[in-house]
Design a protein around this motif. Sequence first.
Motif, PDB file in Angstrom:
ATOM      1  N   LYS A 105      39.593   0.779  45.455  1.00 52.63           N
ATOM      2  CA  LYS A 105      38.239   0.217  45.348  1.00 52.63           C
ATOM      3  C   LYS A 105      38.220  -1.105  44.587  1.00 52.63           C
ATOM      4  N   ASP A 106      39.386  -1.599  44.173  1.00 52.24           N
ATOM      5  CA  ASP A 106      39.430  -2.832  43.395  1.00 52.24           C
ATOM      6  C   ASP A 106      39.531  -4.087  44.257  1.00 52.24           C
ATOM      7  N   VAL A 107      39.658  -3.920  45.578  1.00 54.21           N
ATOM      8  CA  VAL A 107      39.736  -5.066  46.480  1.00 54.21           C
ATOM      9  C   VAL A 107      38.563  -4.981  47.445  1.00 54.21           C
ATOM     10  N   ASP A 108      37.842  -6.069  47.562  1.00 51.57           N
ATOM     11  CA  ASP A 108      36.697  -6.130  48.461  1.00 51.57           C
ATOM     12  C   ASP A 108      37.142  -5.838  49.895  1.00 51.57           C
ATOM     13  N   PRO A 109      36.412  -4.987  50.621  1.00 50.57           N
ATOM     14  CA  PRO A 109      36.783  -4.663  52.003  1.00 50.57           C
ATOM     15  C   PRO A 109      36.943  -5.888  52.904  1.00 50.57           C
ATOM     16  N   SER A 110      36.154  -6.923  52.696  1.00 50.17           N
ATOM     17  CA  SER A 110      36.277  -8.115  53.539  1.00 50.17           C
ATOM     18  C   SER A 110      37.632  -8.801  53.334  1.00 50.17           C
ATOM     19  N   ILE A 111      38.161  -8.726  52.123  1.00 49.95           N
ATOM     20  CA  ILE A 111      39.489  -9.296  51.857  1.00 49.95           C
ATOM     21  C   ILE A 111      40.556  -8.476  52.573  1.00 49.95           C
ATOM     22  N   VAL A 112      40.433  -7.154  52.504  1.00 53.09           N
ATOM     23  CA  VAL A 112      41.386  -6.273  53.191  1.00 53.09           C
ATOM     24  C   VAL A 112      41.398  -6.584  54.685  1.00 53.09           C
ATOM     25  N   ILE A 113      40.226  -6.707  55.266  1.00 50.78           N
ATOM     26  CA  ILE A 113      40.121  -6.972  56.702  1.00 50.78           C
ATOM     27  C   ILE A 113      40.656  -8.357  57.044  1.00 50.78           C
TER      28      ILE A 113
END
Length: 143
Positions: A105-113
């Motif tokens: 949960k420490d990385v924004d989902p948009s960054i992951v995508i």
Amino acid sequence: MSRRKSRIIAFQGLYSWDVGGINEKDVLNLSWVNSSSNEDEDVEKALPDDESSAFSRMLIAGTIENIEKIDETIKAHLTNWDFNRVNRVTIAILRMSVYSLLFTKDVDPSIVIDEAIDIAKNYGPDDSYKFVNAILDNIRKSI
């Protein structure tokens, strides 16, 4: 080493684990990153950074540890696709990214995508980045 390079190493490790049958322990030791067969010089030069190596290991270990839930999540979001027919490079990218979306949960989902899309553009088959984007975006919306 950047987080992107850590993700590339993790994706390569997961692919090797899945397709090459490399056991988890050997994948996690990352000694294969320094092998002369590795053509990605930027990744090879960057390995010594302990923090980045730890991030790669966390992604690999977490994905393998949670593989059933990750694969169930991917399968639930495949429309008109058979999981076993999806390109294995694409599966490795999806698995690593779904792990991040579900369990970190420490990385924004948009960054992951965005990172997954970039990796798919560089390593996946043509236009696989569109498939990766669609699947991950649908998963992100459902969690």
